[in-house]
Design an enzyme around this catalytic site. Structure first.
Site, mmCIF file in Angstrom:
data_model
loop_
_atom_site.group_PDB
_atom_site.id
_atom_site.type_symbol
_atom_site.label_atom_id
_atom_site.label_comp_id
_atom_site.label_asym_id
_atom_site.label_seq_id
_atom_site.Cartn_x
_atom_site.Cartn_y
_atom_site.Cartn_z
ATOM 1 N N LYS A 79 0.842 -1.198 0.000
ATOM 2 C CA LYS A 79 0.000 0.000 0.000
ATOM 3 C C LYS A 79 0.873 1.243 0.000
ATOM 4 O O LYS A 79 1.910 1.272 0.661
ATOM 5 C CB LYS A 79 -0.915 -0.025 1.239
ATOM 6 C CG LYS A 79 -1.973 1.069 1.274
ATOM 7 C CD LYS A 79 -2.891 0.896 2.486
ATOM 8 C CE LYS A 79 -3.978 1.955 2.551
ATOM 9 N NZ LYS A 79 -4.878 1.771 3.711
ATOM 10 N N SER A 154 -9.854 1.867 2.747
ATOM 11 C CA SER A 154 -8.939 2.624 1.919
ATOM 12 C C SER A 154 -7.894 1.768 1.202
ATOM 13 O O SER A 154 -7.287 2.226 0.247
ATOM 14 C CB SER A 154 -8.220 3.666 2.767
ATOM 15 O OG SER A 154 -7.354 3.042 3.708
ATOM 16 N N SER A 178 -10.070 -0.451 6.941
ATOM 17 C CA SER A 178 -9.472 -0.257 5.617
ATOM 18 C C SER A 178 -8.793 -1.481 5.011
ATOM 19 O O SER A 178 -8.407 -1.452 3.844
ATOM 20 C CB SER A 178 -8.463 0.889 5.655
ATOM 21 O OG SER A 178 -9.143 2.122 5.657
#
Lengths: 487, 97
Positions: A79, A154, A178
């Site tokens: 990420k 997210s 997330s």
């Protein structure tokens, strides 16, 4: 043999047994990226050359017998809020659009030490603020199951990349759901470990008391293997916890006999999509058939978790994001008449709408005159929520519920009404407030063919119970349909 | 209870948050914040008298270490990210006349 049909653990074994190589696996990943990335937009940055070069180095070390772990040679995605030395790290924000870190996040270092090969950095909601990956400054990621829908957020880029086969496994971060929510929307396994299990060193902070790094994977076995690799006690993170029970793969026994599983009635109340309710309850039934004791109960304070969470997370965000000021790194506004003007212009031009909204809310709830009424009140409610979970775990080993009230929403549907979007976090945020571990496992498709995820929540440090139940369920469920195209 | 966020409050929050908002953005921010505070106000339904605010889930103690340099000299690597640098220093706009 096609590498893309394998899980990460299977791939690691195949490489060890010389049926394939790290380079072939990387080649397979890049074939998928070539086909699908243009429309899916899972990645902010891909470094093809470095990925192949590193795959080659790793393969040599495997051949020499230096790398023997289960993830050696496996291509992974990271990420884009985890710092990677020499590789751009943006948090999907304009303000970090050109930021190249001088060090690597500890969780990524652990992966590299285990021989995993980084493909690139995945798209996310800007600074991890959002539930759809639509607040990214680099455009939204699309759900590989149906590109009209969002992948969740997210960590939407990581989840979509795993689901589509643009990587074998990925790292995400989970501040209020997330990891678990996008894993649910993309039909994969995602886990948020107990707070303090994975070092946050090098994770660009959103809500420091809630943030935790974790795996997004094709199945529970991969999830356990990845968690085992990234868990560590790190002196560089003062909230890191020294744990000795991080041999998580040992928990994959398939045994659920006598496991007490509680289903909170409030998790199945109004607002839950019928298809989600049905699939998740069917999954609970599967665990019951395998010997678990499954009972409904009343978990207190469920509806207060979201307002408490957004108060605390916004407060911490307003403080954490103060450092982005255009001085030492990142974007600086062209208009630099005076220092203060430059700060304001830089931040106003560099941050997106949702980030500004939360920074302002956070600044307000921390401001003199409102601090007690909002921020301290939320911290008191957090203590009560923790007590409610303590009471639940005195009766149950695990809590079972949905990961999200619906399956993935359509692109463009969520951002007009922030509060409505926040309400989608109802089943995930309390876990972060209480520091608990949680895992989502795919448990079916809705009528439009989008995945539904079941969430299991454990008491602090009880990842092994979570993995045990998740693994047993997964075995009983059988293979979950993949949405990967033939490579 | 409906919250009303005044223009002055948004100005003040803008100063705290170091953000410069257009008139349109200010209008939207007043509306958004009022709605969010209305929503957050439901926490007042809970009696939290005598409950200690919980900033951390586990009891955390100060983690101390010796004050020694371990990272080495990274000056050039760090300056490479600077929007503007000169002679090994970060350049900032004029701070006083």
């Amino acid at each position: 043999m096609k590498p893309m049909d394998l899980t990460a653990a299977e791939l690691g074994r195949a490489i060890k047994e010389k049926q394939t190589t790290a380079m072939e696996a990387m080649q397979a990943v890049f074939e998928v990226i070539g086909k699908r990335e243009e429309s899916l937009n899972c990645y902010v940055t891909v470094d093809r050359e470095a990925a192949f070069q590193r795959a080659e180095e790793v393969q040599k070390r495997i051949d020499r017998g230096e790398l023997t772990g289960p993830l050696a040679g496996v291509p992974v995605a990271v990420k884009d809020n985890l710092c990677t030395k020499g590789m751009r790290t943006t948090c999907s924000s304009r303000i970090l659009g050109n930021f190249v870190p001088s060090y690597t996040a500890e969780a990524v270092v652990k992966l590299e030490e285990a021989g995993a090969v980084i493909i690139g950095k995945t798209n996310m909601d800007e600074f991890a603020m959002g539930s759809t990956t639509e607040t990214s400054a680099f455009g939204p990621t699309r759900n590989p199951w149906n590109e009209a829908y969002v992948p969740g957020g997210s960590s939407g880029g990581s989840a979509a990349a795993v689901a589509a086969g643009e990587c074998f496994m990925a790292l995400g971060s989970d501040t209020g759901g997330s990891i678990r929510q996008p894993a649910s929307f993309c039909g994969i396994v995602g886990m948020k470990p107990t707070y303090g299990t994975v070092s946050r060193y090098g994770l660009i902070a959103y809500g420091s008391s809630l943030d935790q790094i974790g795996p997004l994977c094709r199945d529970v076995t991969d999830c356990a293997a990845m968690l085992e690799v990234i868990s560590s006690h790190d002196a560089k993170d003062s909230t890191s916890i020294a744990r000795e029970d991080t041999d998580f793969t040992a928990a994959l026994t398939g045994d659920t006999a006598g496991l007490r599983i509680g289903i909170p009635r409030a998790y199945f109340a109004e607002g839950l999509a019928p298809a989600v309710r049905e699939r998740v309850l069917a999954a609970a039934e599967v665990l019951r058939e395998r010997g678990a004791i499954v009972e409904e109960f009343d978990l207190d304070l469920v509806q207060y978790a979201i307002p408490a969470y957004y108060t605390i997370a916004s407060a911490e965000a307003s403080s954490n994001l103060e450092r982005f000021d255009g001085i030492k790194y990142g974007y600086r506004s062209g208009e630099t008449e005076g220092l203060h003007k430059m700060y304001k212009k830089t931040r106003s031009e560099g941050f997106g709408e949702e980030v500004k909204r939360r920074i302002m809310l956070g600044s307000f709830v921390l401001s003199s005159g409102y601090y007690d009424a909002y921020y301290l009140k939320a911290l008191r409610v957090k203590a009560l929520i923790r007590q409610a979970f303590d009471a639940a775990f005195s009766a149950f080993d695990l809590i079972l519920g949905p990961a999200a009230p619906t399956t993935a929403p359509l692109l463009g549907e969520s951002l007009q009404d922030p509060i409505k979007m926040y309400l989608g976090d109802i089943y995930t945020v309390a876990v972060n407030l209480a520091g608990l571990p949680g895992i989502t496992v795919p448990c079916g498709l809705d009528n439009t063919g989008l995945p539904v995820g079941m969430q299991l929540i454990g008491n602090c440090f009880e990842e092994k119970k979570l993995l045990r139940a998740a693994f047993a369920y997964e075995k009983a469920r059988g293979a979950f349909a993949a949405c990967r195209e033939e490579a | 209870m409906a919250n009303i966020i005044s223009e002055e409050t948004i100005e003040y929050v803008g100063i705290l948050a170091k953000l410069e908002l257009s008139d349109e953005e200010k209008k939207q921010a007043r509306k958004d914040m009022a709605r969010m505070l209305d929503y957050i106000d439901q926490l007042n339904e809970l009696d939290t008298e005598g409950v200690e605010p919980m900033s951390h889930v586990f009891s955390v103690e100060n983690v101390l270490r010796r004050d020694v340099v371990t990272g080495g000299d990274m000056r050039d690597a760090l300056l490479a990210n600077a929007p503007e640098e000169k002679d090994g220093m970060f350049v900032v706009p004029r701070t006083f006349e």
